[in-house]
Structures are given as C-alpha cells and as structure tokens.
Design a protein around this motif. Structure first.
Motif, short mmCIF file in Angstrom:
data_model
loop_
_atom_site.label_atom_id
_atom_site.label_comp_id
_atom_site.label_asym_id
_atom_site.label_seq_id
_atom_site.Cartn_x
_atom_site.Cartn_y
_atom_site.Cartn_z
N TYR A 19 0.94 -1.24 -0.10
CA TYR A 19 -0.06 0.18 -0.07
C TYR A 19 0.96 1.10 -0.01
CZ TYR A 19 -2.29 3.89 2.32
OH TYR A 19 -2.77 5.13 2.59
N ARG A 53 0.74 4.03 -2.97
CA ARG A 53 0.48 5.42 -2.34
C ARG A 53 1.28 6.26 -2.88
NH1 ARG A 53 1.16 6.34 3.75
NH2 ARG A 53 3.10 6.17 2.61
N HIS A 77 -8.50 3.72 -3.95
CA HIS A 77 -8.36 5.13 -3.60
C HIS A 77 -9.17 5.89 -4.48
CE1 HIS A 77 -6.40 9.38 -2.93
NE2 HIS A 77 -6.83 9.28 -4.16
N ASP A 127 -8.45 5.86 1.29
CA ASP A 127 -7.71 4.62 0.91
C ASP A 127 -8.33 3.36 1.67
OD1 ASP A 127 -6.09 6.31 -0.80
OD2 ASP A 127 -4.49 6.29 0.93
#
Length: 279
Positions: free
Chosen positions: A122, A126, A160, A184
């Motif tokens: 993640y 991100r 997202h 998220d």
C-alpha cells in the motif's frame, strides 16, 4: 406628335427605373445570399474547430492517463523495498529486495498476503501515485487467473477514491469535498461471519463501467503455491492498475460491506500491537 413623344419618353423612363429597381433587388439578393453563405461557413468552422479542440483535449487526457497508468504499474512492480518493513531504503544496514519478490515470497508461505506485506505494498502504491491522487481515483489489485466465477480471484485490492457530498440547490446539485476528501481502502477482506472474501470477479468490472473513461494497465505474474507434503506449483496471476478522473461512485455498485472494504488506518492499526498475519 409632342404628346406621343412625351408618352414615349415616360415609358422609357419607367422602363429604365424598373430595370434599375430589378438590378438593385438582384444586388441586394446576391448580398444577402453571400452573407448567408459566409455566416454558415463561419458557424460551421467555429463548431468544427471547437469540436476538434474538445476531442484533442479529451484524447490528450486519455493518452496521459494511459501513459501514466502504464508507467506507474511498471514502477510498482519493479520498485525496491527493505526486507525488514521497519527499515527504509536509505538505511545503510537494510537488505533491499524487489517489492514483487517480497510479495511473492510472502504469498508462497500460505497462499495469502500477510497484513504487514499489504501495508508495504500500500505505501509503495500510494507514494508512486501521489502526484495524481488529488484529481484521479484508482484501484490496484493482484488477482489469480482462471478462477471460477463463484470464487474471489482477488488476492489484494487497494482502492483510492474521492469523497464528495451532493447538496441539492434548486434544479442543480452542488458537490462539496468530503471529510477527508480522499480515502484509501483495502477491500476483499474476509467476512467475519463466513471467513470468505466477498469480492467476485465481475464486481470491479461493473464499477469501471460506471465511472466513465478509465485507463487500465495490466502485467502478468507467476506465483507459487505449495500444499503440505506436495511440490510447489505455479499459479498464473496478474497485477492491474485502473485510473479514472475523480467522480462520485454509484452506491448501487460500490459499498463497503459488499466489497469487504476497510480504511487502511483501521486495518493496519493492529500492526502496532505486533500482529502481522492476514486479516
């Protein structure tokens, strides 16, 4: 004689005036016809130019999204990460490995992606997509190929999306950013009641059909699974990244419960207590 001459002269004058009037009317008609042609051509060229500009802008936007999606997926799959999640890439004592190798190794243990690996994945996704996160929504997932439609093929789903609130004002609606404006989620978390992941193969496809133009990039993977007492077997899988311009999601197509979604902060908070297993 004089009377006849005057009458003849008057007829000539009337004929000349009529001819001049006809020529004047013809000139006015020609001018009006020319003006109509010029106006029509101008309007046609305006709409053609305006439509062409809009189509070029839309094409450039789609091309940008596609190029960014492809480049971002390559970066995700070939990025590096410390083998110890408590270290960082700039730690001189850290052992560095490819993120994809890190994920594959974790999956090979028990055919699941543990929570700590999900967090590492993640954070990488991100950070790579941070430049467009304010204006684009996206979903990134790992899935197995050739899975029955009754089973969930998804091994990891990160979503997202932008949160907005629609307030009706007369005939129109005003959209205001939610709090927070973006969220998220890790989705397809097994349900507590059944222990089964709820996200079916067609659910993401239905979502993408409702968000308008999207850019999709996919890369094939080979994972390893090993049952107790048996030799390892190869499993075909793929990683996919889908981008679309931020928009409100249809609640009939997407909701937290049906998708098994949890906010990342809530899901990863258990890592502070030392739990690193799969959710």
């Amino acid at each position: 004689m004089e009377v006849m001459q005057r009458q003849r002269a008057q007829r000539v004058q009337r004929t000349q005036r009529a001819e001049r009037g006809q020529r004047g009317q013809a000139a006015i008609t020609d001018a009006l016809f020319f003006l109509v042609i010029i106006t029509g051509l101008s309007s046609f060229l305006y709409f053609v130019a305006n439509g062409y500009g809009n189509s070029v802008a839309a094409q450039l936007s789609r091309q940008f999204s596609m190029d960014y999606s492809t480049a971002a997926l390559k970066t995700i799959l070939y990025s590096s990460t410390p083998r110890n999640p408590n270290q960082n890439l700039y730690d001189p004592n850290a052992e560095i490995d490819h993120l994809l190798a890190f994920v594959k190794e974790d999956y090979a243990d028990d055919a699941q992606i543990d929570l700590i690996t999900q967090k590492v994945l993640y954070e990488n996704v991100r950070d790579i997509l941070a430049p467009i996160a304010d204006s684009y929504d996206y979903v990134f997932y790992l899935a197995k190929s050739n899975v029955s439609s009754l089973d969930s093929p998804y091994l990891y789903v990160l979503m997202h999306f932008s949160k907005t609130t629609a307030v009706a004002t007369g005939r129109t609606s005003k959209f205001t950013p939610g709090q927070p404006p973006h969220e998220d989620l890790i989705c397809n978390v097994p349900l507590q009641a059944t222990g089964e992941p709820p996200l079916k193969a067609d659910m993401i496809s239905r979502l993408i059909n409702t968000v308008g133009d999207s850019a999709q990039s996919q890369g094939n993977l080979i994972l390893m699974e090993q049952a107790p007492g048996e030799d390892p077997i190869q499993v075909s899988a793929f990683a996919e990244l889908i981008l679309w311009q931020a928009t409100m999601l249809d609640p009939e197509v997407f909701n937290y419960v049906d998708w098994g979604c949890k906010p990342v902060d809530d899901l990863f908070s258990s890592l502070a207590t030392g739990s690193t297993g799969a959710p």
